[in-house]
Design a protein around this motif. Sequence first.
Motif, PDB file in Angstrom:
ATOM      1  N   ALA A 170      -8.230  -5.552  16.530  1.00 18.32           N
ATOM      2  CA  ALA A 170      -7.231  -4.853  17.331  1.00 18.32           C
ATOM      3  C   ALA A 170      -6.913  -3.451  16.821  1.00 18.32           C
ATOM      4  O   ALA A 170      -6.844  -2.501  17.609  1.00 18.32           O
ATOM      5  CB  ALA A 170      -5.952  -5.690  17.408  1.00 18.32           C
ATOM      6  N   TYR A 171      -6.709  -3.299  15.528  1.00 15.97           N
ATOM      7  CA  TYR A 171      -6.265  -2.004  15.018  1.00 15.97           C
ATOM      8  C   TYR A 171      -7.345  -0.925  15.108  1.00 15.97           C
ATOM      9  O   TYR A 171      -7.085   0.179  15.611  1.00 15.97           O
ATOM     10  CB  TYR A 171      -5.717  -2.159  13.603  1.00 15.97           C
ATOM     11  CG  TYR A 171      -4.444  -2.981  13.578  1.00 15.97           C
ATOM     12  CD1 TYR A 171      -3.324  -2.564  14.289  1.00 15.97           C
ATOM     13  CD2 TYR A 171      -4.376  -4.170  12.883  1.00 15.97           C
ATOM     14  CE1 TYR A 171      -2.164  -3.316  14.308  1.00 15.97           C
ATOM     15  CE2 TYR A 171      -3.216  -4.943  12.889  1.00 15.97           C
ATOM     16  CZ  TYR A 171      -2.110  -4.505  13.603  1.00 15.97           C
ATOM     17  OH  TYR A 171      -0.971  -5.253  13.618  1.00 15.97           O
ATOM     18  N   PRO A 172      -8.563  -1.166  14.636  1.00 18.38           N
ATOM     19  CA  PRO A 172      -9.590  -0.136  14.824  1.00 18.38           C
ATOM     20  C   PRO A 172      -9.910   0.105  16.291  1.00 18.38           C
ATOM     21  O   PRO A 172     -10.205   1.248  16.687  1.00 18.38           O
ATOM     22  CB  PRO A 172     -10.797  -0.675  14.060  1.00 18.38           C
ATOM     23  CG  PRO A 172     -10.544  -2.129  13.872  1.00 18.38           C
ATOM     24  CD  PRO A 172      -9.061  -2.289  13.822  1.00 18.38           C
ATOM     25  N   TYR A 196      -2.138  -9.417  19.241  1.00 24.17           N
ATOM     26  CA  TYR A 196      -2.260  -8.085  18.655  1.00 24.17           C
ATOM     27  C   TYR A 196      -2.347  -6.967  19.694  1.00 24.17           C
ATOM     28  O   TYR A 196      -2.747  -5.853  19.375  1.00 24.17           O
ATOM     29  CB  TYR A 196      -3.464  -8.061  17.716  1.00 24.17           C
ATOM     30  CG  TYR A 196      -3.308  -9.065  16.602  1.00 24.17           C
ATOM     31  CD1 TYR A 196      -2.395  -8.859  15.576  1.00 24.17           C
ATOM     32  CD2 TYR A 196      -4.043 -10.252  16.609  1.00 24.17           C
ATOM     33  CE1 TYR A 196      -2.219  -9.804  14.572  1.00 24.17           C
ATOM     34  CE2 TYR A 196      -3.879 -11.198  15.604  1.00 24.17           C
ATOM     35  CZ  TYR A 196      -2.962 -10.965  14.592  1.00 24.17           C
ATOM     36  OH  TYR A 196      -2.795 -11.904  13.599  1.00 24.17           O
ATOM     37  N   LEU A 197      -1.944  -7.255  20.923  1.00 24.92           N
ATOM     38  CA  LEU A 197      -1.881  -6.212  21.933  1.00 24.92           C
ATOM     39  C   LEU A 197      -0.733  -5.251  21.602  1.00 24.92           C
ATOM     40  O   LEU A 197       0.420  -5.674  21.470  1.00 24.92           O
ATOM     41  CB  LEU A 197      -1.642  -6.826  23.314  1.00 24.92           C
ATOM     42  CG  LEU A 197      -1.574  -5.832  24.469  1.00 24.92           C
ATOM     43  CD1 LEU A 197      -2.956  -5.270  24.760  1.00 24.92           C
ATOM     44  CD2 LEU A 197      -0.996  -6.504  25.717  1.00 24.92           C
ATOM     45  N   PRO A 198      -0.985  -3.953  21.460  1.00 29.20           N
ATOM     46  CA  PRO A 198       0.058  -2.983  21.074  1.00 29.20           C
ATOM     47  C   PRO A 198       0.901  -2.554  22.276  1.00 29.20           C
ATOM     48  O   PRO A 198       0.850  -1.402  22.728  1.00 29.20           O
ATOM     49  CB  PRO A 198      -0.753  -1.827  20.499  1.00 29.20           C
ATOM     50  CG  PRO A 198      -2.041  -1.863  21.254  1.00 29.20           C
ATOM     51  CD  PRO A 198      -2.321  -3.323  21.529  1.00 29.20           C
ATOM     52  N   ALA A 200       3.879  -1.659  22.787  1.00 27.32           N
ATOM     53  CA  ALA A 200       4.792  -0.516  22.654  1.00 27.32           C
ATOM     54  C   ALA A 200       4.110   0.799  23.012  1.00 27.32           C
ATOM     55  O   ALA A 200       4.783   1.773  23.351  1.00 27.32           O
ATOM     56  CB  ALA A 200       5.337  -0.450  21.235  1.00 27.32           C
ATOM     57  N   HIS A 201       2.781   0.820  22.957  1.00 26.54           N
ATOM     58  CA  HIS A 201       2.037   2.044  23.238  1.00 26.54           C
ATOM     59  C   HIS A 201       1.359   2.018  24.602  1.00 26.54           C
ATOM     60  O   HIS A 201       0.525   2.876  24.891  1.00 26.54           O
ATOM     61  CB  HIS A 201       0.982   2.266  22.150  1.00 26.54           C
ATOM     62  CG  HIS A 201       1.550   2.331  20.770  1.00 26.54           C
ATOM     63  ND1 HIS A 201       2.214   3.442  20.286  1.00 26.54           N
ATOM     64  CD2 HIS A 201       1.582   1.402  19.776  1.00 26.54           C
ATOM     65  CE1 HIS A 201       2.606   3.211  19.040  1.00 26.54           C
ATOM     66  NE2 HIS A 201       2.245   1.992  18.714  1.00 26.54           N
ATOM     67  N   LEU A 202       1.729   1.026  25.419  1.00 26.07           N
ATOM     68  CA  LEU A 202       1.069   0.839  26.703  1.00 26.07           C
ATOM     69  C   LEU A 202       2.072   0.857  27.845  1.00 26.07           C
ATOM     70  O   LEU A 202       3.270   0.606  27.645  1.00 26.07           O
ATOM     71  CB  LEU A 202       0.315  -0.501  26.723  1.00 26.07           C
ATOM     72  CG  LEU A 202      -0.708  -0.751  25.613  1.00 26.07           C
ATOM     73  CD1 LEU A 202      -1.237  -2.176  25.713  1.00 26.07           C
ATOM     74  CD2 LEU A 202      -1.835   0.260  25.683  1.00 26.07           C
ATOM     75  N   LYS A 203       1.587   1.102  29.055  1.00 29.04           N
ATOM     76  CA  LYS A 203       2.413   0.979  30.250  1.00 29.04           C
ATOM     77  C   LYS A 203       1.715   0.036  31.226  1.00 29.04           C
ATOM     78  O   LYS A 203       0.511   0.148  31.460  1.00 29.04           O
ATOM     79  CB  LYS A 203       2.672   2.336  30.885  1.00 29.04           C
ATOM     80  CG  LYS A 203       1.434   3.114  31.271  1.00 29.04           C
ATOM     81  CD  LYS A 203       1.802   4.475  31.854  1.00 29.04           C
ATOM     82  CE  LYS A 203       0.546   5.279  32.200  1.00 29.04           C
ATOM     83  NZ  LYS A 203       0.881   6.620  32.734  1.00 29.04           N
ATOM     84  N   GLU A 204       2.478  -0.888  31.766  1.00 29.06           N
ATOM     85  CA  GLU A 204       1.922  -1.880  32.683  1.00 29.06           C
ATOM     86  C   GLU A 204       1.713  -1.255  34.056  1.00 29.06           C
ATOM     87  O   GLU A 204       2.609  -0.614  34.596  1.00 29.06           O
ATOM     88  CB  GLU A 204       2.868  -3.072  32.787  1.00 29.06           C
ATOM     89  CG  GLU A 204       2.315  -4.227  33.602  1.00 29.06           C
ATOM     90  CD  GLU A 204       3.311  -5.359  33.701  1.00 29.06           C
ATOM     91  OE1 GLU A 204       3.111  -6.398  33.058  1.00 29.06           O
ATOM     92  OE2 GLU A 204       4.318  -5.184  34.442  1.00 29.06           O
ATOM     93  N   VAL A 205       0.508  -1.473  34.612  1.00 26.90           N
ATOM     94  CA  VAL A 205       0.229  -0.937  35.946  1.00 26.90           C
ATOM     95  C   VAL A 205       0.037  -2.036  36.987  1.00 26.90           C
ATOM     96  O   VAL A 205       0.053  -1.765  38.183  1.00 26.90           O
ATOM     97  CB  VAL A 205      -1.004  -0.009  35.923  1.00 26.90           C
ATOM     98  CG1 VAL A 205      -0.740   1.198  35.042  1.00 26.90           C
ATOM     99  CG2 VAL A 205      -2.255  -0.750  35.457  1.00 26.90           C
ATOM    100  N   ALA A 206      -0.140  -3.280  36.531  1.00 28.40           N
ATOM    101  CA  ALA A 206      -0.288  -4.407  37.457  1.00 28.40           C
ATOM    102  C   ALA A 206      -0.087  -5.702  36.689  1.00 28.40           C
ATOM    103  O   ALA A 206      -0.235  -5.740  35.465  1.00 28.40           O
ATOM    104  CB  ALA A 206      -1.668  -4.407  38.117  1.00 28.40           C
ATOM    105  N   VAL A 226      -2.462  -5.611  33.575  1.00 27.97           N
ATOM    106  CA  VAL A 226      -3.369  -4.491  33.360  1.00 27.97           C
ATOM    107  C   VAL A 226      -2.533  -3.358  32.801  1.00 27.97           C
ATOM    108  O   VAL A 226      -1.453  -3.047  33.339  1.00 27.97           O
ATOM    109  CB  VAL A 226      -4.077  -4.078  34.657  1.00 27.97           C
ATOM    110  CG1 VAL A 226      -4.940  -2.840  34.437  1.00 27.97           C
ATOM    111  CG2 VAL A 226      -4.925  -5.234  35.187  1.00 27.97           C
ATOM    112  N   TRP A 227      -3.017  -2.766  31.724  1.00 26.24           N
ATOM    113  CA  TRP A 227      -2.264  -1.754  30.999  1.00 26.24           C
ATOM    114  C   TRP A 227      -3.042  -0.447  30.934  1.00 26.24           C
ATOM    115  O   TRP A 227      -4.274  -0.442  30.850  1.00 26.24           O
ATOM    116  CB  TRP A 227      -1.985  -2.215  29.569  1.00 26.24           C
ATOM    117  CG  TRP A 227      -1.334  -3.534  29.427  1.00 26.24           C
ATOM    118  CD1 TRP A 227      -1.953  -4.771  29.387  1.00 26.24           C
ATOM    119  CD2 TRP A 227       0.067  -3.812  29.282  1.00 26.24           C
ATOM    120  NE1 TRP A 227      -1.022  -5.776  29.249  1.00 26.24           N
ATOM    121  CE2 TRP A 227       0.224  -5.210  29.174  1.00 26.24           C
ATOM    122  CE3 TRP A 227       1.192  -2.979  29.232  1.00 26.24           C
ATOM    123  CZ2 TRP A 227       1.463  -5.801  29.002  1.00 26.24           C
ATOM    124  CZ3 TRP A 227       2.445  -3.584  29.076  1.00 26.24           C
ATOM    125  CH2 TRP A 227       2.570  -4.984  28.964  1.00 26.24           C
ATOM    126  N   ALA A 228      -2.293   0.654  30.907  1.00 27.74           N
ATOM    127  CA  ALA A 228      -2.846   1.973  30.606  1.00 27.74           C
ATOM    128  C   ALA A 228      -2.189   2.478  29.339  1.00 27.74           C
ATOM    129  O   ALA A 228      -1.061   2.067  29.004  1.00 27.74           O
ATOM    130  CB  ALA A 228      -2.599   2.932  31.752  1.00 27.74           C
TER     131      ALA A 228
END
Length: 230
Positions: A170-172, A196-198, A200-206, A226-228
């Motif tokens: 996840a981290y690399p 390990y999905l980060p 806090a750094h993502l925005k949900e799009v669906a 689904v995240w961007a």
Amino acid sequence: MVGVLTLQLSMDSKEHILPRLLAFILANTRRTHPAHCPEIQLHLADHAVALWQLTEVELAKQGLPLPFWAFAWAGGQALARYVLDHCELVAGKRVLDLASGSGLVAIAATMAGAVHVTAADIDPYAIAAIGLNAKVNRQEIDCHFGDLIGQEVDADIILVGDFFYERDIAYPLFNWLLACQAKGIMILIGDPGRTYLPKAHLKEVACYTIEVSRELEDSDVKMTSVWALR
């Protein structure tokens, strides 16, 4: 050409290893439609535990990964559905499907009009399955056998389905995706809330409700997003 397959393995020549991989896949899967992507046909396993146990014994002898390619994971189904429903995101674009597995997301991208799709995976069985599934769906996909994390890639969009399940990955992976985004590459991630999905750094799009197998998951359904990247 339908279902382009480029496979290079040091253990043997492509001519000798590919028929064995395909024979194993055909013997242990059947052609079916993922619930959220009925437009697509894949060779998938009916009995997860049986195949998992078989591969633990047989594939472990060769040092190969477990058969992630034999299942339509929730993150991949959500991402494929999103791509199919938003063709404008990939139409005319160069797409990389990372850790492609069955090739579900890569096939969705080609159906949605991507000008070139590369499906990457570190498992030679996945590469063989992607080629087989691309042919079934009459789609053209280039396959890359190997780890692309940390490397330069020629893509407009990187699609990542269900790949944040281990800390060491996840981290690399996320740091590399950030670097790719900084170079102008769009990143889309399909994930059902792996540890390990980060977020806090993502925005949900669906968000989708995906039916899953209790043999593989801890419930019958997974709320999958689904995240961007922000």
